[in-house]
Motif scaffolding. Structure first.
Motif, PDB file in Angstrom:
ATOM      1  N   ALA A  13     -10.642  11.423   4.159  1.00 28.49           N
ATOM      2  CA  ALA A  13      -9.659  12.295   4.825  1.00 28.49           C
ATOM      3  C   ALA A  13      -9.902  12.318   6.336  1.00 28.49           C
ATOM      4  N   GLU A  14     -11.170  12.315   6.742  1.00 26.31           N
ATOM      5  CA  GLU A  14     -11.481  12.271   8.183  1.00 26.31           C
ATOM      6  C   GLU A  14     -11.044  10.949   8.802  1.00 26.31           C
ATOM      7  N   PHE A  15     -11.168   9.860   8.039  1.00 29.90           N
ATOM      8  CA  PHE A  15     -10.704   8.557   8.511  1.00 29.90           C
ATOM      9  C   PHE A  15      -9.211   8.615   8.821  1.00 29.90           C
ATOM     10  N   ILE A  16      -8.450   9.255   7.948  1.00 34.09           N
ATOM     11  CA  ILE A  16      -7.003   9.385   8.168  1.00 34.09           C
ATOM     12  C   ILE A  16      -6.728  10.182   9.440  1.00 34.09           C
ATOM     13  N   GLU A  17      -7.469  11.267   9.618  1.00 38.26           N
ATOM     14  CA  GLU A  17      -7.300  12.088  10.821  1.00 38.26           C
ATOM     15  C   GLU A  17      -7.609  11.279  12.086  1.00 38.26           C
ATOM     16  N   ASP A  18      -8.683  10.479  12.041  1.00 36.81           N
ATOM     17  CA  ASP A  18      -9.064   9.671  13.200  1.00 36.81           C
ATOM     18  C   ASP A  18      -7.988   8.640  13.538  1.00 36.81           C
ATOM     19  N   VAL A  19      -7.500   7.950  12.515  1.00 38.81           N
ATOM     20  CA  VAL A  19      -6.496   6.908  12.723  1.00 38.81           C
ATOM     21  C   VAL A  19      -5.195   7.523  13.249  1.00 38.81           C
ATOM     22  N   THR A  20      -4.823   8.663  12.705  1.00 36.43           N
ATOM     23  CA  THR A  20      -3.610   9.355  13.164  1.00 36.43           C
ATOM     24  C   THR A  20      -3.733   9.739  14.638  1.00 36.43           C
ATOM     25  N   ALA A  21      -4.890  10.276  15.009  1.00 36.02           N
ATOM     26  CA  ALA A  21      -5.102  10.697  16.397  1.00 36.02           C
ATOM     27  C   ALA A  21      -5.133   9.504  17.342  1.00 36.02           C
ATOM     28  N   MET A  22      -5.861   8.447  16.972  1.00 41.43           N
ATOM     29  CA  MET A  22      -5.972   7.275  17.850  1.00 41.43           C
ATOM     30  C   MET A  22      -4.641   6.559  18.036  1.00 41.43           C
ATOM     31  N   SER A  23      -3.786   6.625  17.012  1.00 37.94           N
ATOM     32  CA  SER A  23      -2.481   5.948  17.103  1.00 37.94           C
ATOM     33  C   SER A  23      -1.386   6.865  17.620  1.00 37.94           C
ATOM     34  N   ASN A  24      -1.757   8.098  18.003  1.00 32.73           N
ATOM     35  CA  ASN A  24      -0.772   9.082  18.458  1.00 32.73           C
ATOM     36  C   ASN A  24       0.306   9.308  17.401  1.00 32.73           C
ATOM     37  N   GLY A  25      -0.118   9.281  16.142  1.00 30.99           N
ATOM     38  CA  GLY A  25       0.805   9.530  15.042  1.00 30.99           C
ATOM     39  C   GLY A  25       1.622   8.339  14.601  1.00 30.99           C
ATOM     40  N   GLU A  26       1.422   7.182  15.224  1.00 35.77           N
ATOM     41  CA  GLU A  26       2.212   6.000  14.862  1.00 35.77           C
ATOM     42  C   GLU A  26       1.804   5.426  13.502  1.00 35.77           C
ATOM     43  N   ILE A  27       0.522   5.597  13.128  1.00 29.60           N
ATOM     44  CA  ILE A  27       0.056   5.156  11.813  1.00 29.60           C
ATOM     45  C   ILE A  27       0.055   6.360  10.887  1.00 29.60           C
ATOM     46  N   LYS A  28       0.841   6.277   9.831  1.00 27.79           N
ATOM     47  CA  LYS A  28       0.973   7.376   8.872  1.00 27.79           C
ATOM     48  C   LYS A  28       0.421   6.920   7.523  1.00 27.79           C
ATOM     49  N   ILE A  29      -0.592   7.617   7.036  1.00 20.15           N
ATOM     50  CA  ILE A  29      -1.266   7.229   5.798  1.00 20.15           C
ATOM     51  C   ILE A  29      -1.040   8.275   4.720  1.00 20.15           C
ATOM     52  N   GLU A  30      -0.594   7.816   3.568  1.00 18.84           N
ATOM     53  CA  GLU A  30      -0.521   8.654   2.376  1.00 18.84           C
ATOM     54  C   GLU A  30      -1.646   8.201   1.443  1.00 18.84           C
ATOM     55  N   MET A  31      -2.620   9.075   1.208  1.00 19.34           N
ATOM     56  CA  MET A  31      -3.789   8.721   0.399  1.00 19.34           C
ATOM     57  C   MET A  31      -3.639   9.263  -1.023  1.00 19.34           C
ATOM     58  N   PHE A  32      -3.896   8.395  -1.979  1.00 20.80           N
ATOM     59  CA  PHE A  32      -3.911   8.783  -3.384  1.00 20.80           C
ATOM     60  C   PHE A  32      -5.366   8.796  -3.851  1.00 20.80           C
ATOM     61  N   TYR A  33      -5.884   9.990  -4.107  1.00 18.98           N
ATOM     62  CA  TYR A  33      -7.278  10.151  -4.504  1.00 18.98           C
ATOM     63  C   TYR A  33      -7.433  10.013  -6.023  1.00 18.98           C
ATOM     64  N   SER A  34      -8.685   9.817  -6.450  1.00 13.22           N
ATOM     65  CA  SER A  34      -9.037   9.799  -7.880  1.00 13.22           C
ATOM     66  C   SER A  34      -8.233   8.767  -8.663  1.00 13.22           C
ATOM     67  N   SER A  35      -7.902   7.652  -8.025  1.00 19.08           N
ATOM     68  CA  SER A  35      -7.131   6.584  -8.688  1.00 19.08           C
ATOM     69  C   SER A  35      -5.897   7.156  -9.376  1.00 19.08           C
ATOM     70  N   ALA A  36      -5.120   7.922  -8.617  1.00 15.07           N
ATOM     71  CA  ALA A  36      -3.987   8.648  -9.182  1.00 15.07           C
ATOM     72  C   ALA A  36      -2.812   7.749  -9.565  1.00 15.07           C
ATOM     73  N   VAL A  37      -2.702   6.576  -8.961  1.00 17.32           N
ATOM     74  CA  VAL A  37      -1.549   5.702  -9.219  1.00 17.32           C
ATOM     75  C   VAL A  37      -1.862   4.688 -10.320  1.00 17.32           C
ATOM     76  N   VAL A  38      -2.965   3.969 -10.157  1.00 13.12           N
ATOM     77  CA  VAL A  38      -3.407   3.003 -11.166  1.00 13.12           C
ATOM     78  C   VAL A  38      -4.916   3.140 -11.322  1.00 13.12           C
ATOM     79  N   LYS A  39      -5.475   2.514 -12.347  1.00 10.28           N
ATOM     80  CA  LYS A  39      -6.921   2.550 -12.535  1.00 10.28           C
ATOM     81  C   LYS A  39      -7.623   1.891 -11.351  1.00 10.28           C
TER      82      LYS A  39
END
Length: 344
Positions: free
Chosen positions: A52-78
């Motif tokens: 989650a901190e990685f997402i915050e860092d990337v968002t800040a460094m890109s001035n919001g241009e990089i938008k990440i949706e993270m799926f935790y606990s293998s929520a989409v596929v195994k």
């Protein structure tokens, strides 16, 4: 004359404003990068928090241009299916680990975990950063339509067990969850009974007695998974496995990203790697004390038992490296370890 001057000025200002708005709108759209990423870690674990901190860092460094949706606990596929899900467009990026893909090519084992080859995360990161590791890994990943972006390595893992785990003798007939790959070969040769199962099935299997123990993560992440609520035995310091979790994205998505977005993602992963390794080192030491106070038995393996284990690992390296790609990667790691004086 004054009226004409004002009129010209008004028209010019209006035109410039409209042009600026159009350019700004076009640039924002062109520069946006949207990524759907899956990790096997739950948000409650230390690794989940760091993701989650990685997402915050990337968002800040890109001035919001990089938008990440993270799926935790293998929520989409195994967990083991994440790489293919990214490669085929169900997701955009995989934040699990390369060793899950050894069924495609045993070379993937050597992009994730040498199982005792490196003593700490810093040695393994040195191979990536200073021994052409990025290019060597991407020779393999690109052939599968994926781009390797970076590693984050929490350090040596500890086994969790409902039975004593004091040394090699305790591995005899020990049923445990193993990730796919070379680990099954190593532990079978030492007398254990590895059972390959998904990362997020471990707790239930341990609770129901299907397995006696598990290779899941390090002490701190094992606590986050709740394993020591059931398992009263573990080993510390760890020795058997130090998997590098990766970030890998579909190659066409990566190739279309602006150069500065690619740089931000790579630098973000390198920052995550440093934060991950150092924080886990601190947390694991703290966790060891807490577990001991709660009655969990922490065993430190003897030099003799460690020598037996490492002998089995080096034998398994050769047995497992059956393709040109796996042999090339293994030779690169071994040459680097020799240069470090870490192996003969």
């Amino acid at each position: 004359m004054l009226k004409n001057f004002k009129g010209v000025t008004t028209i010019a200002a209006s035109s410039v404003a409209t042009l600026a708005l159009t350019l700004a709108s076009g640039t924002a759209s062109a520069e946006d990068t949207k990524l759907r990423i899956q990790t096997h870690f739950s948000p409650e674990t230390l690794s989940g928090e760091l993701a989650a901190e990685f997402i915050e860092d990337v968002t800040a460094m890109s001035n919001g241009e990089i938008k990440i949706e993270m799926f935790y606990s293998s929520a989409v596929v195994k967990s083991a299916e994440t790489f293919d899900a990214a490669a085929t467009g169900i997701l955009d990026c995989d934040m699990t680990g390369g060793a899950y893909q050894t069924g495609k090519n045993p070379a993937f084992q050597f992009t994730g975990d040498l199982m005792g080859g490196y003593s700490n995360p810093y040695q393994q990161m040195a191979w990536l950063l200073h021994a052409d590791g990025y290019n060597q890994i991407n020779e393999l990943y690109n052939a599968h339509e994926m781009e390797f972006v970076g590693w984050w390595i929490p350090g040596q893992e500890s086994l969790a067990s409902t039975k004593p785990i004091r040394g090699v003798e305790d591995l005899k007939n020990w049923k445990f969850r193993s990730p796919p790959g070379m680990e099954t070969l190593v532990f079978k040769n030492l007398g254990a009974s590895p059972i390959v199962m998904d990362f997020n099935e471990i707790f239930t299997a341990l609770e129901s007695g299907i397995i006696d123990g598990a290779d899941a993560a390090n002490l701190t992440n094992n606590v986050g998974l709740g394993l020591y609520d059931i398992a009263e035995f573990t080993n510390y310091p760890g020795f058997h496995s130090m998997p590098a979790d990766h970030l890998a994205c579909r190659k066409d998505i990566w190739d279309e990203m602006p150069a500065h977005h690619k740089a931000i993602m790579k630098v973000g992963m390198q920052a995550l790697a440093l934060k991950n390794a150092t924080l886990n080192e601190v947390k694991n030491a703290e966790t060891a004390k807490v577990l001991a106070e709660k009655g969990v038995t922490l065993s430190t393996w003897s030099d003799e038992d460690l020598a037996v284990y490492r002998g089995a690992v080096q034998k398994a390296w050769v047995e497992f490296a059956t393709t040109p790609e796996s042999k090339k990667l293994l030779e690169s790691h071994m040459a680097f370890l020799r240069d470090l004086g870490a192996m003969e």
